[in-house]
Design a protein around this motif. Structure first.
Motif, PDB file in Angstrom:
ATOM      1  N   ALA A 178       2.751   2.524   8.338  1.00 42.46           N
ATOM      2  CA  ALA A 178       3.112   3.825   7.770  1.00 42.46           C
ATOM      3  C   ALA A 178       4.214   3.690   6.730  1.00 42.46           C
ATOM      4  N   ALA A 179       5.206   2.862   7.005  1.00 43.40           N
ATOM      5  CA  ALA A 179       6.314   2.690   6.063  1.00 43.40           C
ATOM      6  C   ALA A 179       5.841   2.096   4.742  1.00 43.40           C
ATOM      7  N   VAL A 180       4.854   1.206   4.805  1.00 40.01           N
ATOM      8  CA  VAL A 180       4.377   0.529   3.596  1.00 40.01           C
ATOM      9  C   VAL A 180       3.333   1.354   2.852  1.00 40.01           C
ATOM     10  N   VAL A 181       2.447   2.029   3.613  1.00 37.42           N
ATOM     11  CA  VAL A 181       1.255   2.625   3.002  1.00 37.42           C
ATOM     12  C   VAL A 181       1.282   4.149   2.962  1.00 37.42           C
ATOM     13  N   LEU A 182       1.899   4.778   3.952  1.00 36.76           N
ATOM     14  CA  LEU A 182       1.703   6.212   4.146  1.00 36.76           C
ATOM     15  C   LEU A 182       2.859   7.089   3.691  1.00 36.76           C
ATOM     16  N   GLY A 183       4.013   6.518   3.420  1.00 36.53           N
ATOM     17  CA  GLY A 183       5.114   7.319   2.907  1.00 36.53           C
ATOM     18  C   GLY A 183       6.132   7.720   3.952  1.00 36.53           C
ATOM     19  N   PRO A 184       7.247   8.303   3.510  1.00 39.61           N
ATOM     20  CA  PRO A 184       8.380   8.542   4.415  1.00 39.61           C
ATOM     21  C   PRO A 184       8.110   9.571   5.510  1.00 39.61           C
ATOM     22  N   TRP A 185       7.373  10.626   5.204  1.00 42.35           N
ATOM     23  CA  TRP A 185       7.126  11.634   6.240  1.00 42.35           C
ATOM     24  C   TRP A 185       6.373  11.032   7.427  1.00 42.35           C
ATOM     25  N   LEU A 186       5.339  10.282   7.128  1.00 37.71           N
ATOM     26  CA  LEU A 186       4.553   9.685   8.205  1.00 37.71           C
ATOM     27  C   LEU A 186       5.272   8.510   8.844  1.00 37.71           C
ATOM     28  N   ALA A 187       6.096   7.809   8.068  1.00 37.70           N
ATOM     29  CA  ALA A 187       6.912   6.748   8.674  1.00 37.70           C
ATOM     30  C   ALA A 187       7.855   7.357   9.713  1.00 37.70           C
ATOM     31  N   GLY A 188       8.445   8.483   9.373  1.00 38.94           N
ATOM     32  CA  GLY A 188       9.306   9.174  10.338  1.00 38.94           C
ATOM     33  C   GLY A 188       8.536   9.626  11.560  1.00 38.94           C
ATOM     34  N   PHE A 189       7.333  10.131  11.336  1.00 41.46           N
ATOM     35  CA  PHE A 189       6.496  10.564  12.456  1.00 41.46           C
ATOM     36  C   PHE A 189       6.184   9.396  13.386  1.00 41.46           C
ATOM     37  N   PHE A 190       5.808   8.248  12.818  1.00 37.24           N
ATOM     38  CA  PHE A 190       5.462   7.109  13.671  1.00 37.24           C
ATOM     39  C   PHE A 190       6.702   6.474  14.312  1.00 37.24           C
ATOM     40  N   ALA A 191       7.862   6.691  13.722  1.00 35.13           N
ATOM     41  CA  ALA A 191       9.088   6.259  14.393  1.00 35.13           C
ATOM     42  C   ALA A 191       9.291   7.068  15.679  1.00 35.13           C
ATOM     43  N   VAL A 192       8.986   8.361  15.617  1.00 35.18           N
ATOM     44  CA  VAL A 192       9.058   9.200  16.820  1.00 35.18           C
ATOM     45  C   VAL A 192       8.034   8.717  17.856  1.00 35.18           C
ATOM     46  N   CYS A 193       6.823   8.395  17.396  1.00 36.97           N
ATOM     47  CA  CYS A 193       5.787   7.908  18.311  1.00 36.97           C
ATOM     48  C   CYS A 193       6.210   6.605  18.977  1.00 36.97           C
ATOM     49  N   LEU A 215      -6.107   7.825  12.518  1.00 37.96           N
ATOM     50  CA  LEU A 215      -6.629   6.729  13.334  1.00 37.96           C
ATOM     51  C   LEU A 215      -5.503   5.986  14.040  1.00 37.96           C
ATOM     52  N   LEU A 216      -4.426   5.723  13.315  1.00 35.53           N
ATOM     53  CA  LEU A 216      -3.286   5.037  13.913  1.00 35.53           C
ATOM     54  C   LEU A 216      -2.679   5.857  15.047  1.00 35.53           C
ATOM     55  N   TYR A 217      -2.541   7.162  14.838  1.00 37.79           N
ATOM     56  CA  TYR A 217      -1.908   7.986  15.877  1.00 37.79           C
ATOM     57  C   TYR A 217      -2.795   8.109  17.111  1.00 37.79           C
ATOM     58  N   PHE A 218      -4.056   8.493  16.924  1.00 38.63           N
ATOM     59  CA  PHE A 218      -4.897   8.778  18.087  1.00 38.63           C
ATOM     60  C   PHE A 218      -5.272   7.505  18.839  1.00 38.63           C
ATOM     61  N   ALA A 219      -5.413   6.377  18.145  1.00 40.58           N
ATOM     62  CA  ALA A 219      -5.618   5.115  18.861  1.00 40.58           C
ATOM     63  C   ALA A 219      -4.376   4.782  19.689  1.00 40.58           C
ATOM     64  N   GLY A 220      -3.198   5.018  19.123  1.00 44.72           N
ATOM     65  CA  GLY A 220      -1.968   4.797  19.870  1.00 44.72           C
ATOM     66  C   GLY A 220      -1.846   5.710  21.072  1.00 44.72           C
ATOM     67  N   THR A 221      -2.359   6.919  20.951  1.00 42.32           N
ATOM     68  CA  THR A 221      -2.327   7.849  22.069  1.00 42.32           C
ATOM     69  C   THR A 221      -3.138   7.329  23.253  1.00 42.32           C
ATOM     70  N   VAL A 222      -4.285   6.698  22.956  1.00 40.21           N
ATOM     71  CA  VAL A 222      -5.105   6.127  24.028  1.00 40.21           C
ATOM     72  C   VAL A 222      -4.288   5.121  24.836  1.00 40.21           C
ATOM     73  N   HIS A 237       2.573   0.448  18.478  1.00 43.86           N
ATOM     74  CA  HIS A 237       3.294   1.497  17.759  1.00 43.86           C
ATOM     75  C   HIS A 237       4.281   0.914  16.748  1.00 43.86           C
ATOM     76  N   ALA A 238       4.831  -0.262  17.029  1.00 39.26           N
ATOM     77  CA  ALA A 238       5.698  -0.911  16.045  1.00 39.26           C
ATOM     78  C   ALA A 238       4.902  -1.302  14.804  1.00 39.26           C
ATOM     79  N   VAL A 239       3.702  -1.828  15.021  1.00 43.12           N
ATOM     80  CA  VAL A 239       2.839  -2.173  13.882  1.00 43.12           C
ATOM     81  C   VAL A 239       2.442  -0.917  13.113  1.00 43.12           C
ATOM     82  N   ALA A 240       2.100   0.161  13.846  1.00 37.12           N
ATOM     83  CA  ALA A 240       1.731   1.415  13.184  1.00 37.12           C
ATOM     84  C   ALA A 240       2.880   1.942  12.334  1.00 37.12           C
ATOM     85  N   LEU A 241       4.100   1.825  12.833  1.00 32.63           N
ATOM     86  CA  LEU A 241       5.261   2.251  12.052  1.00 32.63           C
ATOM     87  C   LEU A 241       5.385   1.406  10.786  1.00 32.63           C
ATOM     88  N   GLY A 242       5.177   0.097  10.903  1.00 34.91           N
ATOM     89  CA  GLY A 242       5.244  -0.761   9.733  1.00 34.91           C
ATOM     90  C   GLY A 242       4.194  -0.392   8.702  1.00 34.91           C
TER      91      GLY A 242
END
Length: 250
Positions: A197-212, A160-167, A190-195
């Motif tokens: 992800a870092a708190v809730v989703l773990g390092p792999w997804l935090a890294g992914f949202f940093a790229v986003c 949800l975070l990624y595809f909403a950000g894509t819009v 995207h800054a909020v999504a990264l935050g």
């Protein structure tokens, strides 16, 4: 079938396919894949195709001066719906709770139809609303494979975070190119999504949202970028999202 006929029958919304398939695949692969997943995917895609043509019929019926413009969508609606019904019946007989999932998706589809009728399909709210049932397919596919809601909510949140950000991001690149307010909104989101992800989703997804976040901040200031390049970039990110989901929760 000619390429012109294919364009008439298949939607030209290329970005929608990743949004339809990635959450589904994530849910299936995070659970135990079964033959029922193949039937569910077929029903999901047929439903999307039928709804797309319903929305085009509504848009043209109420906004086109050509009375025949809407009529060309009636045949695809009938065909895709006829193919969908036996798939849907078989799935509901196998897993009756799928009917509840369809009911939950209905209000979002109704909103999309409302925007289509008013010829406002590209509205920001309409795009964001469409993301919800698409990402909702992740828990549906996961539950069908024996998983539970407790296993589904974090991967679904990531989608949800990624595809909403894509819009938001795609608007900064195409329809709202040059709009400082949209760039700020996209970057802030995207800054909020990264935050999150870092708190809730773990390092792999935090890294992914940093790229986003990086692409949301950097790419819009490059100037005009071809639509195909923007789409290719989002396709790559969709694959990376699926990979990060499997690494994080698989």
């Amino acid at each position: 079938m000619s390429s012109r006929a294919v364009r008439r029958w298949l939607p030209n919304q290329h970005g929608a396919w990743a949004m339809l398939v990635v959450p589904f695949l994530a849910g299936m692969l995070l659970g135990d894949p079964t033959p029922w997943h193949a039937l569910l995917l077929l029903a999901w895609l047929l439903g999307y195709l039928a709804v797309f043509h319903v929305q085009q019929w509504l848009r043209l019926r109420h906004n086109s001066r050509n009375p025949r413009a809407a009529a060309r969508h009636t045949r695809p609606v009938r065909l895709f719906t006829a193919a969908l019904v036996p798939c849907g019946v078989a799935l509901v007989v196998h897993a009756p709770w799928l009917l509840l999932a369809a009911v939950c998706a209905a209000p979002f589809l109704a909103v999309n139809c409302w925007y289509a009728r008013r010829n406002r399909e590209r509205a920001l709210v309409n795009g964001l609303v469409a993301v919800v049932p698409a990402c909702g397919m992740l828990p549906v596919a996961l539950l069908l494979g024996g998983g539970g809601i407790a296993d589904a909510w974090r991967p679904a949140l990531a989608c949800l975070l990624y595809f909403a950000g894509t819009v938001l991001y795609v608007k900064t690149m195409i329809r709202e190119r040059g709009s400082a307010s949209y760039r700020w909104a996209s970057g802030g989101y995207h800054a909020v999504a990264l935050g999150v992800a870092a708190v809730v989703l773990g390092p792999w997804l935090a890294g992914f949202f940093a790229v986003c976040l990086g692409r949301a901040l950097a790419v819009p200031v490059l100037g005009r970028v071809r639509v195909g390049v923007v789409g290719a970039g989002e396709a790559v990110l969709s694959v990376l999202l699926l990979t990060a989901l499997l690494l994080s929760f698989g």
